[in-house]
Write an enzyme that holds these catalytic residues in place. Structure first.
Site, PDB file in Angstrom:
ATOM      1  CD  GLU A 283      -0.894  -0.035   3.810  1.00  0.00           C
ATOM      2  OE1 GLU A 283      -1.940  -0.690   3.781  1.00  0.00           O
ATOM      3  OE2 GLU A 283      -0.456   0.520   4.837  1.00  0.00           O
TER       4      GLU A 283
ATOM      5  CG  HIS B 226      -0.509   5.536   3.904  1.00  0.00           C
ATOM      6  ND1 HIS B 226       0.575   6.136   4.502  1.00  0.00           N
ATOM      7  CD2 HIS B 226      -0.440   4.225   4.233  1.00  0.00           C
ATOM      8  CE1 HIS B 226       1.249   5.236   5.182  1.00  0.00           C
ATOM      9  NE2 HIS B 226       0.671   4.059   5.033  1.00  0.00           N
TER      10      HIS B 226
ATOM     11  CG  HIS C  90       3.563   4.777   8.847  1.00  0.00           C
ATOM     12  ND1 HIS C  90       3.823   3.455   9.117  1.00  0.00           N
ATOM     13  CD2 HIS C  90       3.264   4.807   7.539  1.00  0.00           C
ATOM     14  CE1 HIS C  90       3.677   2.731   8.031  1.00  0.00           C
ATOM     15  NE2 HIS C  90       3.342   3.534   7.054  1.00  0.00           N
TER      16      HIS C  90
ATOM     17  CG  HIS D 112       4.642   1.066   3.177  1.00  0.00           C
ATOM     18  ND1 HIS D 112       3.998   2.178   2.694  1.00  0.00           N
ATOM     19  CD2 HIS D 112       3.938   0.671   4.259  1.00  0.00           C
ATOM     20  CE1 HIS D 112       2.957   2.457   3.451  1.00  0.00           C
ATOM     21  NE2 HIS D 112       2.892   1.535   4.411  1.00  0.00           N
TER      22      HIS D 112
ATOM     23  CB  CYS E 101       3.149   1.270  13.254  1.00  0.00           C
ATOM     24  SG  CYS E 101       2.629   2.428  11.981  1.00  0.00           S
TER      25      CYS E 101
END
Length: 147
Positions: free
Chosen positions: A60, A62, A66, A100, A114
């Site tokens: 995915e 986004h 993070h 990733h 995370c």
């Protein structure tokens, strides 16, 4: 708040072990535990994900960045157009809009912490065109096919 750690089971007291995602995205043998869900003046989530041996997170990307720290085991990380070996103690910045995926080695767990903003954009899955572009790189093709 103190959440006592059970090192034998890699779980924290008072924290539910949840299904990784419930949005229909492809992943295998992954769980999540939300250790902190934002309070006071810290609007973030601190989570622990664990892939069983041979498991993997969703491929995915986004908008949000993070931070990830490997807390258990070892595996590989597809980050952008590179594959990295990662192991316990490694600290990783995943920039926004960067493809990733984490994969546990066969025979090894990979567990990772995370840190993300509590309010963030939704993940995006790759299009067929993006997947084809990735597969043109032999190392990424091998990673994706789990060879």
């Amino acid at each position: 708040m103190i959440r006592k750690f059970d090192s034998e089971n890699f779980k924290w007291d008072g924290v539910d072990t949840l299904v990784y995602k419930q949005d229909g995205s492809p992943f295998k043998n992954v769980t999540r535990q939300v250790l902190y869900d934002g309070a006071y003046d810290i609007p973030c989530q601190f989570r622990y994900f664990e892939c069983l041996p041979g498991g993997y997170s969703t491929l995915e990307y986004h908008e949000h960045t993070h931070m990830v720290m490997i807390g258990r085991g070892k595996g590989q990380l597809l980050l952008g157009d590179e594959i990295y070996d990662v192991a316990q103690g490694d600290f990783i910045e995943i920039p926004g809009n960067t493809i990733h995926q984490f994969r546990a080695n066969k025979g090894d767990y990979i567990g990772f912490f995370c840190l993300v903003n509590k309010d963030r954009d939704k993940v995006k899955l790759l299009t067929d065109e993006q997947m084809e572009t990735l597969r043109q790189n032999p190392k990424i093709k091998e990673f994706l096919e789990g060879l």
